[in-house]
Structure formats: C-alpha cells, structure tokens
Design an enzyme around this catalytic site. Structure first.
Site, PDB file in Angstrom:
ATOM      1  N   LYS A 126       0.816  -1.174   0.069  1.00  0.00           N
ATOM      2  CA  LYS A 126      -0.086  -0.002   0.040  1.00  0.00           C
ATOM      3  C   LYS A 126       0.866   1.085   0.074  1.00  0.00           C
ATOM      4  CE  LYS A 126      -4.241   1.207   0.221  1.00  0.00           C
ATOM      5  NZ  LYS A 126      -5.581   0.824  -0.408  1.00  0.00           N
ATOM      6  N   ASP A 166      -6.773   4.613  -4.662  1.00  0.00           N
ATOM      7  CA  ASP A 166      -7.505   4.412  -3.534  1.00  0.00           C
ATOM      8  C   ASP A 166      -7.994   5.846  -3.177  1.00  0.00           C
ATOM      9  OD1 ASP A 166      -7.930   2.512  -0.949  1.00  0.00           O
ATOM     10  OD2 ASP A 166      -7.149   4.500  -0.093  1.00  0.00           O
TER      11      ASP A 166
HETATM   12  P1  NDP Z   1     -12.963   8.183  -3.313  1.00  0.00           P
HETATM   13  O1  NDP Z   1     -11.624   9.100  -2.886  1.00  0.00           O
HETATM   14  O2  NDP Z   1     -13.252   7.854  -4.376  1.00  0.00           O
HETATM   15  O3  NDP Z   1     -14.095   8.477  -2.342  1.00  0.00           O
HETATM   16  C1  NDP Z   1     -13.984   8.326  -0.798  1.00  0.00           C
HETATM   17  C2  NDP Z   1     -15.210   9.049  -0.400  1.00  0.00           C
HETATM   18  O4  NDP Z   1     -15.174   9.015   1.039  1.00  0.00           O
HETATM   19  C3  NDP Z   1     -15.707  10.279  -0.514  1.00  0.00           C
HETATM   20  O5  NDP Z   1     -17.160  10.715  -0.678  1.00  0.00           O
HETATM   21  C4  NDP Z   1     -15.021  11.264   0.486  1.00  0.00           C
HETATM   22  O6  NDP Z   1     -15.725  12.449   0.876  1.00  0.00           O
HETATM   23  C5  NDP Z   1     -15.366  10.238   1.656  1.00  0.00           C
HETATM   24  N1  NDP Z   1     -14.365  10.479   2.651  1.00  0.00           N
HETATM   25  C6  NDP Z   1     -13.073  10.333   2.435  1.00  0.00           C
HETATM   26  N2  NDP Z   1     -12.236  10.670   3.638  1.00  0.00           N
HETATM   27  C7  NDP Z   1     -13.378  10.856   4.623  1.00  0.00           C
HETATM   28  C8  NDP Z   1     -13.564  10.976   5.952  1.00  0.00           C
HETATM   29  N3  NDP Z   1     -12.244  11.419   6.794  1.00  0.00           N
HETATM   30  N4  NDP Z   1     -14.663  11.220   6.624  1.00  0.00           N
HETATM   31  C9  NDP Z   1     -15.786  11.082   5.829  1.00  0.00           C
HETATM   32  N5  NDP Z   1     -15.878  10.848   4.558  1.00  0.00           N
HETATM   33  C10 NDP Z   1     -14.559  10.718   4.156  1.00  0.00           C
HETATM   34  O7  NDP Z   1     -12.291   6.787  -2.641  1.00  0.00           O
HETATM   35  P2  NDP Z   1     -12.715   5.324  -2.752  1.00  0.00           P
HETATM   36  O8  NDP Z   1     -14.251   5.351  -3.170  1.00  0.00           O
HETATM   37  O9  NDP Z   1     -11.862   4.662  -3.874  1.00  0.00           O
HETATM   38  O10 NDP Z   1     -12.494   4.781  -1.558  1.00  0.00           O
HETATM   39  C11 NDP Z   1     -13.232   4.600  -0.483  1.00  0.00           C
HETATM   40  C12 NDP Z   1     -12.828   3.491   0.548  1.00  0.00           C
HETATM   41  O11 NDP Z   1     -12.804   2.111  -0.137  1.00  0.00           O
HETATM   42  C13 NDP Z   1     -11.661   3.469   1.204  1.00  0.00           C
HETATM   43  O12 NDP Z   1     -11.654   3.201   2.343  1.00  0.00           O
HETATM   44  C14 NDP Z   1     -10.593   2.732   0.221  1.00  0.00           C
HETATM   45  O13 NDP Z   1      -9.456   2.173   0.867  1.00  0.00           O
HETATM   46  C15 NDP Z   1     -11.646   1.408   0.134  1.00  0.00           C
HETATM   47  N6  NDP Z   1     -11.159   0.873  -1.081  1.00  0.00           N
HETATM   48  C16 NDP Z   1     -11.271   1.346  -2.166  1.00  0.00           C
HETATM   49  C17 NDP Z   1     -11.062   0.593  -3.421  1.00  0.00           C
HETATM   50  C18 NDP Z   1     -11.303   1.072  -4.816  1.00  0.00           C
HETATM   51  O14 NDP Z   1     -11.049   0.382  -5.699  1.00  0.00           O
HETATM   52  N7  NDP Z   1     -11.214   2.352  -4.933  1.00  0.00           N
HETATM   53  C19 NDP Z   1     -10.936  -0.924  -3.090  1.00  0.00           C
HETATM   54  C20 NDP Z   1     -10.799  -1.308  -2.093  1.00  0.00           C
HETATM   55  C21 NDP Z   1     -11.239  -0.245  -0.933  1.00  0.00           C
HETATM   56  P3  NDP Z   1     -14.885  13.846   0.233  1.00  0.00           P
HETATM   57  O15 NDP Z   1     -14.945  13.971  -1.258  1.00  0.00           O
HETATM   58  O16 NDP Z   1     -15.437  14.932   1.039  1.00  0.00           O
HETATM   59  O17 NDP Z   1     -13.406  13.657   0.750  1.00  0.00           O
END
Ligand code: NDP
Length: 445
Positions: A126, A166
């Site tokens: 990671k 991510d």
């Molecule tokens: P994105 O950046 O596309 O989206 C993240 C979302 O979560 C946004 O809506 C963001 O809001 C919100 N968010 C981020 N940080 C916070 C916080 N501290 N408090 C509240 N909301 C928050 O990321 P992903 O969708 O790719 O990833 C989301 C999760 O899924 C993570 O934990 C990631 O590790 C996990 N994941 C992702 C994978 C992937 O293929 N993308 C694979 C496996 C796991 P804002 O825009 O306001 O920051």
C-alpha cells in the site's frame, strides 16, 4: 490468546505504539488467528507471526512539486511492500492529508489477507501521500503525480509491485502516474492498475469494488435466508466505491436512501438518484450538499456520523476507516439493521464490530467485502500480460464468481475454525492460511 500471539502483539505495540490504526488492525487479525496458531505449533519456531506483521520494506520519500503560484511545496510519499509470499506486491495509493505510516501499514496488513482471499497470485502492499488533491488544479495534481512517480518508479514494476487507486487516486491520477513511469523507464507495461481504457485498463475496474461489495453482501444474505430486493440501504461516501455500490444494489432491488461526503449526508426517502450523484462527483467534483438543488425533496445534514441514525436493512460504509464507532453501530442495531458490508477499509472500530456481532447482525469485513477492486486489478494485470482486453460482461462474470468464492471460503473457515457466521474470523483465517503456507515453504525470508 496464547503466549506466543500475546508476545507478538506486545512486541508490536512496543515498537509501534504510536501507530494506532496499524495496532488496531493487527490486534483484530492476531486475535482471530488464534485457532490456526493452536493447530500449527511449528509457526512459533518459524517466527511466522513476527514476520507476518513486519513489512518486508517501508519506503518513505520526499515529494517536491511546484504549485500554480510558482511556490515549491513538499509532501511525504510512502510505499509499504508488506508481503510477497504469494505474488508481487499489489495495493492502492491513497492521497489524503491524513495519510501517515500507521494508516499505510494498516492498509498494507489488511491487503495481504484480502489479496490472498481473491485466490489470485498477488502479494500485499500500500502507499500514498499526505498530499490533498482537493482544491488543486489539474496541473498541480499532474506535477505532484510526476514528482511522486519520479521516486516511486525505482521500487515498482509489473512483476515487482503494481500500485492502483484508493482515496484521492482515480483515473486522472493513475493516468499522470503512468505517463511519468513510461517516460522515465521507457517501458509500456502493466505497472499500475485502474488505467484508462485506451492504455491498458480493464473494463469493469471502475465498478469492481462497489459491484463486488454487493455480490458478496448478497451471497451472505442468501446464505442466511435473506436477500436484497425490498431492502432499504444506507451508503456512506460518494466516491468510487460508494457510487458503484449504489448502482449495483439498486439493480439488485434495494433502495438507497442516503449517501455522504466528508462534509455531510443527503437523505432521499424516494431513493437516491445516482445520475445526480455521478454528475456532481464524477464530472463537476462538487459537494454532496448540491444534491438537494437537483432533488428538492431530499434533505442535507452537515456532519457525517448522523447518516448511521437513518433506519435501514443494509448498511454499506464506503467512505473511510473508523467511520462507524460503537454509538453509530448501536444506532444501526436499534433501527433493525440486518447486514453490514464494509466497502471502505476498516470502517468499523473494534467496538462497533463487536457490537454488530453480539447483536447477530450479518457482518462482512472489508478484506472480503471490498476485495472486488483488487481482484479486477489482478485481471487487468492478466489482460496486460496477454495483450488482450476482455469484455465488460466477461470481467463482471469473473468478479461475481470471485466474490461468491470469497464468501464460500470465509463461511467455511468460520465454521471450521471459529464460530459459524463469524465472517471476521473467517476472512482473517482463510486469507492467512494460504500466505502462511507459502511463507513456510519459502523458508525464513
Ligand atoms: P474516493 O476518494 O473515490 O471517495 C472517498 C469518499 O469517502 C468520498 O465521498 C469522501 O468525501 C469520503 N471520505 C473520505 N475521507 C473521509 C473522512 N475522513 N470522513 C468522511 N468521509 C470521507 O475513494 P474510494 O471510493 O476509492 O475509497 C473509499 C474507501 O474504499 C477507502 O477506505 C478505500 O481504501 C476503500 N477501497 C477502495 C477501493 C477502490 O477500488 N477504489 C478498493 C478497496 C477498498 P470527500 O470527497 O468529501 O473527501
């Protein structure tokens, strides 16, 4: 917990006491692995747990870049290459101001087991940076990505370490990173996944984590005599995982009534209009509160936690780590939640997880539930090696098969080693068994 496991955990806390997310993840994993350790006394002599919790390599580097005002900015870059026993390191890059070594190590430790669960030949790693892409221009993001890759390139390669996206790393960032890798090395190879379709990306990669989450959640529901149609669903986040979880669970017959971002959440009792969310988030990069301008019957509430007080049958946390604490878990339970599928990594605190399990809520932990992303990333690597592109339907069908296979594995491991229905233990154990066997076979390395 046996003396051996306790000693390893104590040593870990002593050396990494300030890394609270890493210790949290390691505590959960080591505790649930106890039945495996009991059956394999040879692991202690081989120092297997000590090796398993220590990354093979942790790389820390300076990332200087020039902002639009001509000012030099400096961020910190990370790549933790955790375990390569079953394949090249594989895992995403996160760009978020909260990123530190503890967060990258917890994600790496989880990734090792997640990747193992997919059944594909990928080890765990990671990386990321404390760079905040929010509010930056495309040019600033590009200059940051180019600088980040200027250091990272020497540590990665298609058979060495294959990063992906991510939080904060989507198609735009992968494109800039890939361009710089190619420019420095002169190699056109599958060194990153999540690439655009015109330069080696896989169809269905964008959808994979969200869709996979729904396939696994549905398999878990069915195994317990339930199903998705007619369910009310709450999804946190509105990023990549959340959007495609919303798309698939809706197609399966669920009704999503709330989504969020880091500022607040929208509640739409008539069902979230995903085209509005996609336009806001994927095209305009705006805040979720703008949803109510397009859908006036919906309401917006500032702050994230309140989303878990909305009654639902299925909760899919898809934002970030520790977003469901014990109080939020209890609110969900009081409102009759039947199943939780973790789309984000470690979105539930240890106390929240314990509360769900005590209340007999079906609980699919992240390393199983969100493995669809990395699974399709591995399929992207296969397509790159073969210089072929599979159809969307082909990739999606493989993804569904992989997620159902993961559920079968964690269900069986829970029954054999722990308590039937304890999918947290099931996922840790099923993932660990393969890695442990490979590590034992390869000697003390
Ligand atoms: P994105 O950046 O596309 O989206 C993240 C979302 O979560 C946004 O809506 C963001 O809001 C919100 N968010 C981020 N940080 C916070 C916080 N501290 N408090 C509240 N909301 C928050 O990321 P992903 O969708 O790719 O990833 C989301 C999760 O899924 C993570 O934990 C990631 O590790 C996990 N994941 C992702 C994978 C992937 O293929 N993308 C694979 C496996 C796991 P804002 O825009 O306001 O920051």
């Amino acid at each position: 917990m046996s003396n051996y496991t306790q000693r390893v955990l104590d040593g870990l806390k002593e050396r990494n006491g300030d890394q609270k997310e890493f210790i949290q993840a390691a505590t959960e994993i080591l505790t649930t692995l106890q039945p495996v350790i009991d059956r394999h006394p040879e692991y202690e002599r081989a120092g297997l747990l000590e090796r398993y919790v220590e990354p093979e390599r942790a790389i820390l580097f300076r990332v200087p870049w020039i902002d639009d005002q001509g000012q030099v900015q400096v961020n910190r870059g990370y790549r933790v290459q955790f375990n390569s026993a079953i394949g090249p390191y594989k895992g995403g890059l996160r760009l978020h101001p909260s990123v530190n070594l503890s967060i990258i190590k917890f994600l790496g430790l989880e990734q090792v087991l997640k990747n193992s669960l997919t059944g594909l030949p990928i080890g765990g790693g990671k990386g990321g940076s404390d760079f905040d892409p929010k509010g930056k221009s495309d040019n600033e993001v590009m200059r940051f990505c180019q600088s980040f890759m200027t250091e990272l390139y020497r540590h990665i390669g298609k058979d060495v370490d294959v990063p992906a996206g991510d939080i904060g790393v989507g198609g735009r960032e992968i494109g800039y990173l890939y361009g710089q890798y190619k420019r420095i090395t002169g190699l056109y190879e599958g060194v990153l996944t999540g690439k655009g379709l015109t330069y080696g990306g896989s169809l269905a990669r964008k959808e994979a984590t969200g869709y996979g989450l729904c396939y696994l959640t549905q398999a878990m529901l069915k195994a317990n005599g339930m199903d998705v149609p007619g369910s009310t669903v709450v999804i946190s986040g509105s990023g990549n995982v959340a959007i495609y979880a919303c798309e698939k669970i809706t197609a399966m017959g669920g009704k999503v009534v709330a989504m969020s971002d880091s500022n607040g959440y929208v509640y739409d009792p008539d069902g979230i209009k995903l085209d509005v969310v996609k336009q806001l988030k994927e095209v305009e990069r705006k805040r979720i509160k703008e949803y109510v301008s397009a859908v006036p019957t919906a309401t917006y509430t500032e702050g994230c936690k309140g989303i878990w007080t909305i009654p639902c049958d299925i909760a899919l946390p898809c934002a970030t780590q520790n977003e469901i604490d014990e109080a939020s878990a209890k609110a969900l339970i009081a409102n009759g939640v039947k199943a939780v599928g973790e789309g984000a990594n470690m979105p539930s605190t240890l106390e929240a997880t314990a509360a769900f399990q005590a209340a007999k809520v079906l609980f699919a932990p992240a390393k199983a539930a969100n493995a669809g992303g990395v699974a399709v990333s591995a399929l992207e690597m296969s397509q790159n090696s073969q210089r072929l592109s599979w159809t969307f339907e082909e990739v999606d069908a493989r993804l569904k098969g992989i997620m159902e296979g993961i559920f079968a594995k964690i269900d069986a491991a829970a029954k054999e080693y722990a308590t039937p229905g304890d999918y947290v233990a099931g996922a840790n154990i099923a993932g660990f068994l393969k890695v442990a066997e490979a590590m034992m076979a390869q000697g003390a390395v």
